[in-house]
Design a protein around this motif. Structure first.
Motif, PDB file in Angstrom:
ATOM      1  N   VAL A   1       0.857  -1.184   0.000  1.00 42.30           N
ATOM      2  CA  VAL A   1       0.000   0.000   0.000  1.00 42.30           C
ATOM      3  C   VAL A   1       0.897   1.239   0.000  1.00 42.30           C
ATOM      4  N   LEU A   2       1.084   1.820  -1.197  1.00 39.69           N
ATOM      5  CA  LEU A   2       2.075   2.889  -1.337  1.00 39.69           C
ATOM      6  C   LEU A   2       1.664   4.170  -0.609  1.00 39.69           C
ATOM      7  N   SER A   3       0.360   4.432  -0.530  1.00 43.57           N
ATOM      8  CA  SER A   3      -0.074   5.636   0.180  1.00 43.57           C
ATOM      9  C   SER A   3       0.335   5.549   1.651  1.00 43.57           C
ATOM     10  N   PHE A   4       0.278   4.337   2.183  1.00 46.64           N
ATOM     11  CA  PHE A   4       0.698   4.131   3.569  1.00 46.64           C
ATOM     12  C   PHE A   4       2.207   4.340   3.706  1.00 46.64           C
ATOM     13  N   VAL A   5       2.952   3.882   2.729  1.00 47.35           N
ATOM     14  CA  VAL A   5       4.408   4.078   2.750  1.00 47.35           C
ATOM     15  C   VAL A   5       4.717   5.570   2.789  1.00 47.35           C
ATOM     16  N   LYS A   6       4.047   6.328   1.936  1.00 48.44           N
ATOM     17  CA  LYS A   6       4.313   7.771   1.854  1.00 48.44           C
ATOM     18  C   LYS A   6       3.928   8.487   3.142  1.00 48.44           C
ATOM     19  N   ASP A   7       2.829   8.055   3.739  1.00 48.84           N
ATOM     20  CA  ASP A   7       2.358   8.716   4.964  1.00 48.84           C
ATOM     21  C   ASP A   7       3.210   8.352   6.178  1.00 48.84           C
ATOM     22  N   PHE A   8       3.613   7.101   6.235  1.00 50.58           N
ATOM     23  CA  PHE A   8       4.106   6.568   7.503  1.00 50.58           C
ATOM     24  C   PHE A   8       5.618   6.360   7.538  1.00 50.58           C
ATOM     25  N   ALA A   9       6.210   6.025   6.389  1.00 48.63           N
ATOM     26  CA  ALA A   9       7.636   5.676   6.402  1.00 48.63           C
ATOM     27  C   ALA A   9       8.502   6.930   6.378  1.00 48.63           C
ATOM     28  N   ASP A  10       9.672   6.868   7.015  1.00 49.95           N
ATOM     29  CA  ASP A  10      10.644   7.935   6.815  1.00 49.95           C
ATOM     30  C   ASP A  10      11.835   7.428   5.998  1.00 49.95           C
ATOM     31  N   TYR A  11      11.786   6.154   5.611  1.00 47.16           N
ATOM     32  CA  TYR A  11      12.832   5.599   4.750  1.00 47.16           C
ATOM     33  C   TYR A  11      12.224   4.434   3.972  1.00 47.16           C
ATOM     34  N   VAL A  12      12.607   4.315   2.709  1.00 47.63           N
ATOM     35  CA  VAL A  12      12.047   3.256   1.869  1.00 47.63           C
ATOM     36  C   VAL A  12      13.175   2.427   1.265  1.00 47.63           C
ATOM     37  N   ILE A  13      13.015   1.104   1.351  1.00 45.54           N
ATOM     38  CA  ILE A  13      13.964   0.189   0.704  1.00 45.54           C
ATOM     39  C   ILE A  13      13.210  -0.543  -0.394  1.00 45.54           C
ATOM     40  N   TYR A  14      13.700  -0.427  -1.639  1.00 42.80           N
ATOM     41  CA  TYR A  14      13.075  -1.146  -2.741  1.00 42.80           C
ATOM     42  C   TYR A  14      13.916  -2.378  -3.075  1.00 42.80           C
ATOM     43  N   MET A  15      13.311  -3.550  -2.920  1.00 44.27           N
ATOM     44  CA  MET A  15      14.018  -4.809  -3.175  1.00 44.27           C
ATOM     45  C   MET A  15      13.716  -5.285  -4.579  1.00 44.27           C
ATOM     46  N   HIS A  16      14.776  -5.796  -5.239  1.00 47.27           N
ATOM     47  CA  HIS A  16      14.573  -6.369  -6.568  1.00 47.27           C
ATOM     48  C   HIS A  16      15.536  -7.539  -6.728  1.00 47.27           C
ATOM     49  N   GLU A  17      14.988  -8.703  -7.021  1.00 47.76           N
ATOM     50  CA  GLU A  17      15.771  -9.930  -7.225  1.00 47.76           C
ATOM     51  C   GLU A  17      16.815 -10.163  -6.133  1.00 47.76           C
ATOM     52  N   GLY A  18      16.368 -10.057  -4.905  1.00 44.65           N
ATOM     53  CA  GLY A  18      17.243 -10.404  -3.786  1.00 44.65           C
ATOM     54  C   GLY A  18      18.254  -9.345  -3.413  1.00 44.65           C
ATOM     55  N   LYS A  19      18.139  -8.175  -3.995  1.00 46.05           N
ATOM     56  CA  LYS A  19      19.076  -7.104  -3.648  1.00 46.05           C
ATOM     57  C   LYS A  19      18.324  -5.817  -3.335  1.00 46.05           C
ATOM     58  N   ILE A  20      19.003  -4.936  -2.591  1.00 46.47           N
ATOM     59  CA  ILE A  20      18.436  -3.612  -2.371  1.00 46.47           C
ATOM     60  C   ILE A  20      18.732  -2.789  -3.619  1.00 46.47           C
ATOM     61  N   HIS A  21      17.682  -2.499  -4.365  1.00 42.16           N
ATOM     62  CA  HIS A  21      17.873  -1.921  -5.692  1.00 42.16           C
ATOM     63  C   HIS A  21      17.884  -0.397  -5.635  1.00 42.16           C
ATOM     64  N   GLU A  22      17.091   0.124  -4.723  1.00 40.88           N
ATOM     65  CA  GLU A  22      17.024   1.572  -4.577  1.00 40.88           C
ATOM     66  C   GLU A  22      16.541   1.852  -3.157  1.00 40.88           C
ATOM     67  N   CYS A  23      17.048   2.914  -2.548  1.00 39.18           N
ATOM     68  CA  CYS A  23      16.563   3.226  -1.208  1.00 39.18           C
ATOM     69  C   CYS A  23      16.731   4.716  -0.927  1.00 39.18           C
ATOM     70  N   GLY A  24      15.977   5.198   0.035  1.00 38.53           N
ATOM     71  CA  GLY A  24      16.071   6.622   0.361  1.00 38.53           C
ATOM     72  C   GLY A  24      14.793   7.102   1.007  1.00 38.53           C
ATOM     73  N   LYS A  25      14.648   8.403   1.077  1.00 39.97           N
ATOM     74  CA  LYS A  25      13.426   9.001   1.631  1.00 39.97           C
ATOM     75  C   LYS A  25      12.228   8.605   0.763  1.00 39.97           C
ATOM     76  N   PRO A  26      11.020   8.662   1.317  1.00 41.44           N
ATOM     77  CA  PRO A  26       9.848   8.231   0.542  1.00 41.44           C
ATOM     78  C   PRO A  26       9.689   8.949  -0.797  1.00 41.44           C
ATOM     79  N   ASP A  27      10.331  10.126  -0.963  1.00 46.19           N
ATOM     80  CA  ASP A  27      10.135  10.815  -2.250  1.00 46.19           C
ATOM     81  C   ASP A  27      10.803  10.101  -3.427  1.00 46.19           C
ATOM     82  N   ILE A  28      11.610   9.048  -3.122  1.00 48.99           N
ATOM     83  CA  ILE A  28      12.147   8.269  -4.253  1.00 48.99           C
ATOM     84  C   ILE A  28      11.018   7.588  -5.025  1.00 48.99           C
ATOM     85  N   LEU A  29       9.887   7.443  -4.389  1.00 49.00           N
ATOM     86  CA  LEU A  29       8.754   6.807  -5.063  1.00 49.00           C
ATOM     87  C   LEU A  29       8.196   7.714  -6.151  1.00 49.00           C
ATOM     88  N   ASP A  30       8.328   9.015  -5.949  1.00 49.89           N
ATOM     89  CA  ASP A  30       7.811   9.950  -6.951  1.00 49.89           C
ATOM     90  C   ASP A  30       8.805  10.141  -8.089  1.00 49.89           C
TER      91      ASP A  30
END
Lengths: 234, 252
Positions: free
Chosen positions: A190-219
């Protein structure tokens, strides 16, 4: 919260996590996102100490997750509520407090009622899990996770089995917990929840941390994969 | 309006059941009257105590068999879970053989072949043993289903909260297993009660045997068979209804 991941590899039948290294400090609400099979739930389970990695080590707040002391300060909310089905919502909490945290029945009762009220379940306390809605059961399991007074609460797709209305109900309840001053690490779609609640986001892809940072990386995704992921989830 | 249509529905259900029961009774009355003109249970009055004793023996032997097959079934379950391959194979072979054997044959083999091989001619004992052995693979399955119904995540949760092994079994696992176990256990009890009728073959004075004996003296065969049938149903139907009630009450 301080998070240290050192050379984590994890294998079931295939490699789920591949040589993961990560260091993070001063974030208290970390979201892990990614497609199914990206290793996000596995990473969460390893960080919570629920499962042991094939190799590597994880430290949270300078305490190794292997340390028996660590588990005492961890709350975990499962995909399906995972309450003990033969016990009422309240007994699900008091049993743990009485038997594993040395509380008297009165103390246990007070603590259980405090957290069940916090999650708006005061009218449901004496019901069995099968007799309440999925959202209520999931909120009760959040109350159960909180009741042992953990420093960190892990949530593994807590709304995966719920419809949109119950999802909203559960996530709103979680957002209200922000004031408790606990740390949260959670997996969700639920991405809206991530944006509201998280102060850091880790994006996983194929067993690795592919991208990470503040929630604005989603935008503004930097990688094609996160960009694709954002399109699919929306 | 809603409650009206609801109670109407209920009434329809009740009437349907009454009609269904009456249909079966009508058929039985037809069958009985085709064979005898003066249908009466009176010839069985002198044998009342013998028959009551037969019912008592049927229930007693069934209870013993239930208990015995639960214990043996649990042992089979443990052996099946064992890491020793020989035990797994033994249980597999044993289960296949029992599944393939008619209860009647198993009783005869046990009482007339296996018993005497151990210098025992106590047929009643070996008859009950046959019932126990016959039911044990079914009991094994009941235990297997009950224990496997506790999810992996529940064990993880017990781990996380730090329950001791004793606490796990005493507070979490056994209370759930008992709830899951009860309905199939009671179904098996019904199977045992019905199966115990075959013990008449060994002259064990259970329900079938006592009525059989009475019939051979008063020659009221028609009434005797109907009485026998009715008495079995009098035991098994309340049991199955109670099982359904328990199932609803204890389901998780």
């Amino acid at each position: 919260m301080k998070l240290e991941i050192n050379a984590i590899n994890h294998t079931y039948d295939v490699d789920v996590l591949k040589d993961l290294n990560f260091l993070l400090d001063n974030h208290n609400s970390i979201a892990i996102i990614g497609v199914s099979g990206s290793g996000k739930s596995t990473l969460l389970r390893l960080m919570s100490g629920l499962e042991k990695p094939s190799s590597g080590s994880i430290k949270i707040n300078d305490l190794s997750v292997d340390d028996p002391e660590y588990k005492k300060h961890v709350g975990f909310v499962f995909q399906q509520h995972n309450l003990f089905p033969h016990l009422t919502l309240k007994r699900n909490i008091t049993l743990i407090l009485e038997k594993t945290r040395n509380k008297t029945p009165q103390e246990a009762d007070e603590i259980a009622m405090k957290y069940l009220k916090l999650l708006h379940l005061e009218d449901q306390v004496n019901k069995l899990p099968k007799n309440v809605s999925g959202g209520q059961a999931q909120r009760a399991s959040i109350a159960r996770a909180l009741s042992i007074n953990p420093e960190i609460i892990f949530l593994d797709e807590p709304t995966a089995s719920l419809d949109p209305i119950l999802t909203h109900e559960v996530l709103t309840a979680v957002e209200e917990l922000k004031s408790l001053g606990k740390s949260f690490i959670f997996v969700t779609h639920v991405l809206s929840f991530v944006k509201d609640f998280a102060d850091y986001v880790i994006y996983m892809h194929e067993g690795k941390i592919h991208e990470c940072g503040k929630p604005d990386i989603l935008d503004n995704p930097r990688t094609i994969e996160l960009n694709e992921f954002m399109k699919k989830v929306r | 309006m809603v409650s009206n249509s609801l109670s109407l529905n209920k009434l329809k259900t009740i009437i349907s059941y009454i009609l269904a029961i009456m249909t079966i009774i009508a058929f039985m009355v037809f069958v009985a009257l085709r064979q005898t003109d003066d249908f009466s249970f009176a010839p069985f009055a002198p044998y009342r105590n013998v028959i009551l004793n037969g019912i008592k023996n049927t229930i007693l032997v069934s209870l013993i068999s239930l208990l015995g097959s639960m214990i043996l079934g649990f042992v089979l379950y443990l052996l099946q879970k064992s890491k020793i391959k020989y035990f797994n194979a033994l249980i597999d072979v044993f289960t296949e053989i029992i599944y393939g054997t008619p209860l009647l044959v198993l009783i005869i083999v046990t009482a007339f072949l296996i018993g005497p091989a151990f210098n025992s001619y106590n047929r009643n004992l070996f008859g009950v043993l046959a019932l126990i052995v016959y039911m044990s693979p079914y009991m094994k399955n009941v235990f297997k289903a009950a224990f496997s119904s506790i999810s992996h995540d529940q064990y993880l949760a017990m781990d996380l909260f730090g329950f001791t092994p004793f606490q796990r079994y005493f507070y979490i696992i056994i209370p759930q297993v008992i709830r899951i176990l009860m309905p199939p256990l009671m179904n098996n009890f019904s199977l045992i009660i019905k199966g115990s009728a075959l013990l008449n073959l060994l002259s064990y004075p259970e329900l079938f045997f006592t009525i059989d004996v009475a019939q051979s003296r008063n020659f009221a065969y028609v009434e005797g068979y109907i009485l026998m049938w009715g008495l079995y149903l009098l035991i098994t139907i309340p049991l199955s209804q109670f099982t359904k009630y328990i199932e609803r009450k204890l389901s998780l």
